[in-house]
Design an enzyme around this catalytic site. Structure first.
Site, PDB file in Angstrom:
ATOM      1  N   THR A  63       0.828  -1.215   0.000  1.00 49.12           N
ATOM      2  CA  THR A  63       0.000   0.000   0.000  1.00 49.12           C
ATOM      3  C   THR A  63       0.855   1.254   0.000  1.00 49.12           C
ATOM      4  OG1 THR A  63      -1.824  -1.129   1.060  1.00 49.12           O
ATOM      5  CG2 THR A  63      -1.740   1.242   1.363  1.00 49.12           C
ATOM      6  N   TYR A  77      -8.320   0.596  -2.931  1.00 42.22           N
ATOM      7  CA  TYR A  77      -7.284   1.162  -3.816  1.00 42.22           C
ATOM      8  C   TYR A  77      -6.491   0.001  -4.421  1.00 42.22           C
ATOM      9  CZ  TYR A  77      -4.714  -0.144   0.299  1.00 42.22           C
ATOM     10  OH  TYR A  77      -4.199  -0.881   1.329  1.00 42.22           O
ATOM     11  N   THR A 143       1.680  -4.275   4.196  1.00 44.55           N
ATOM     12  CA  THR A 143       1.586  -4.529   5.641  1.00 44.55           C
ATOM     13  C   THR A 143       1.010  -5.912   5.985  1.00 44.55           C
ATOM     14  OG1 THR A 143      -0.551  -3.433   5.689  1.00 44.55           O
ATOM     15  CG2 THR A 143       1.387  -2.096   6.261  1.00 44.55           C
ATOM     16  N   ASP A 144       0.297  -6.537   5.029  1.00 43.61           N
ATOM     17  CA  ASP A 144      -0.391  -7.791   5.361  1.00 43.61           C
ATOM     18  C   ASP A 144       0.569  -8.890   5.819  1.00 43.61           C
ATOM     19  OD1 ASP A 144      -2.725  -6.560   4.726  1.00 43.61           O
ATOM     20  OD2 ASP A 144      -3.006  -7.563   2.796  1.00 43.61           O
ATOM     21  N   LYS A 216       0.339  -7.672  12.838  1.00 43.76           N
ATOM     22  CA  LYS A 216      -0.685  -6.726  12.382  1.00 43.76           C
ATOM     23  C   LYS A 216      -1.920  -6.967  13.220  1.00 43.76           C
ATOM     24  CE  LYS A 216      -2.681  -4.734   8.236  1.00 43.76           C
ATOM     25  NZ  LYS A 216      -2.778  -4.745   6.772  1.00 43.76           N
ATOM     26  N   GLU A 338      -1.147 -28.769  26.992  1.00 46.33           N
ATOM     27  CA  GLU A 338      -2.456 -29.216  26.494  1.00 46.33           C
ATOM     28  C   GLU A 338      -2.375 -30.520  25.702  1.00 46.33           C
ATOM     29  OE1 GLU A 338      -5.519 -28.396  26.970  1.00 46.33           O
ATOM     30  OE2 GLU A 338      -5.130 -26.689  28.286  1.00 46.33           O
TER      31      GLU A 338
END
Ligand SMILES: NC(=O)C[C@H](N)C(=O)O
Length: 381
Positions: A63, A77, A143-144, A216, A338
């Site tokens: 971006t 965009y 950024t993803d 993120k 667990e």
């Protein structure tokens, strides 16, 4: 008369000599102060020119290099449309803080990131950092998947020189685009002494995060990058980095992983845990050739029984390495907590989220399939 004139003449001569001496003294002083002024201006020129750090900006898309239909378009965009020269020209102030050069390594939206792009990027970073004329690197990135690329580089970059990854949440065409200020801060950080030896850093929104722990955190806001609970490392403020903490895990120059001769990475996939889960995804990944599976379990890494645990056991028996992680995103997945990891021969991810655990497992599998060794790596990096 003669003697009188002679005395008068002698007087004139004495005065002439004194005047001449005075003039020479003035001239020497003027020359010295001119030399001083010259030296000072040379110093000043040095501070703005050759004395600045040499920072290489590697552009990969995202971006920060995106453009929208209008200045108010901040969603919908197109990412990765603007080239490196335009990105750098948008921030002329960069010249005052570093000698900046740019290079377009590739141009993608970071949701399309893959192992091939990572290998290409990491090799280029290592080549550049080996050069004496490169002091630090900035990578512009979507950024993803910044959190994944930064952790990958954190494990395979062979240098203590700063590597800073930066992106933006608003495209370059938006009002109040965050890309230019983020890029400016990233270049300062990459050229700073403070960032040396800190591992790969992620710097956006005036905050400095460690690659290992950053994630993120929000789909669309500018303050999306967080290091939940463990905390970010410091701030960018007034054109300077301020560090308050650092990651204790091994990275970069101290890492045992080496991708310099690799053209591919082992297949590792992530299986997401949820209520009413079934074994379909585990079986499909094994059938597709996965060498490792990260299980993003619920809570502290729990496995559904009997829906999923037997499928993971069968996968393990076929040689697939199983890492138990958690979809929660915070906290430790404890060994033999667990699940009985010793009995199942599973590995736990410690505090790594599933997408980061996938990266460490891929790199671990380039060295060994021994689960004890792989567990050591998960407690080390
Ligand atoms: N803000 C962004 O950069 C998101 C974009 N989809 C990318 O990761 O390339």
């Amino acid at each position: 008369m003669l003697s009188e004139t002679g005395r008068i003449d002698e007087g004139f001569q004495e005065r002439d000599v004194k005047m001449w001496q005075l003039r020479v003294r003035h001239q020497i002083m003027a020359t010295v102060s001119l030399l001083f002024a010259l030296l000072i201006s040379l110093e000043a020129a040095n501070a703005r020119g050759p004395g600045l750090p040499n920072v290489m900006v590697l552009a990969t898309g995202g971006t920060i290099a995106g453009s929208g239909a209008s200045s108010t378009t901040v969603v919908g965009y197109t990412a990765a449309t603007v080239g490196i020269e335009t990105l750098l020209n948008a921030v002329p102030e960069l010249k005052t803080v570093a000698n900046v050069k740019g290079e377009q390594v590739f141009q993608i939206a970071s949701e399309n990131m893959n192992n091939d792009y990572w290998l290409k990027l990491a090799k280029r970073v290592n080549t550049l950092l080996a050069q004496d004329d490169v002091d630090g690197i900035v990578i512009t990135h979507g950024t993803d998947t910044i959190e994944e690329t930064s952790y990958f580089l954190n494990l395979v970059v062979k240098s203590r020189k700063p590597v800073v990854i930066v992106g933006a949440m608003r495209p370059s065409t938006a009002i109040s685009a965050d890309g230019p200020i983020n890029l400016f801060n990233a270049v300062i950080l990459a050229g700073s002494d403070e960032a040396v030896g800190k591992g790969v850093l992620v710097a956006l929104n005036d905050q400095i995060n460690a690659a290992r722990d950053v994630t993120k955190n929000n789909t669309s806001t500018a303050d999306t990058f967080r290091t939940p609970e463990l905390g970010f490392l410091g701030y960018m403020q007034g054109n300077k980095p301020y560090f308050y903490r650092q990651s204790t895990r091994r990275h970069t120059a101290d890492s045992e992983f080496d991708i310099s001769n690799l053209d591919a990475l082992p297949q590792v996939d992530i299986v997401y845990g949820y209520a009413n889960m079934n074994r379909v995804a585990v079986d499909a990944f094994v059938a597709a050739g996965a060498k490792g599976i990260v299980h993003a379990g619920v809570g502290d890494g729990s496995l559904a029984r009997p829906a999923v645990e037997p499928a993971l056991d069968e996968a393990r028996k076929k040689g697939v390495v199983i890492v138990r992680s958690s979809r929660v995103g915070n906290g430790i997945v404890a060994r033999n907590g667990e699940a009985k990891d010793d009995e199942h021969d599973f590995v736990v991810s410690d505090t790594l989220n599933p997408q980061k655990a996938r990266i460490l497992l891929m790199l671990a599998l380039t060295k060994t399939t021994d689960t004890k060794e792989i567990q050591r790596m998960f407690f080390t990096y």
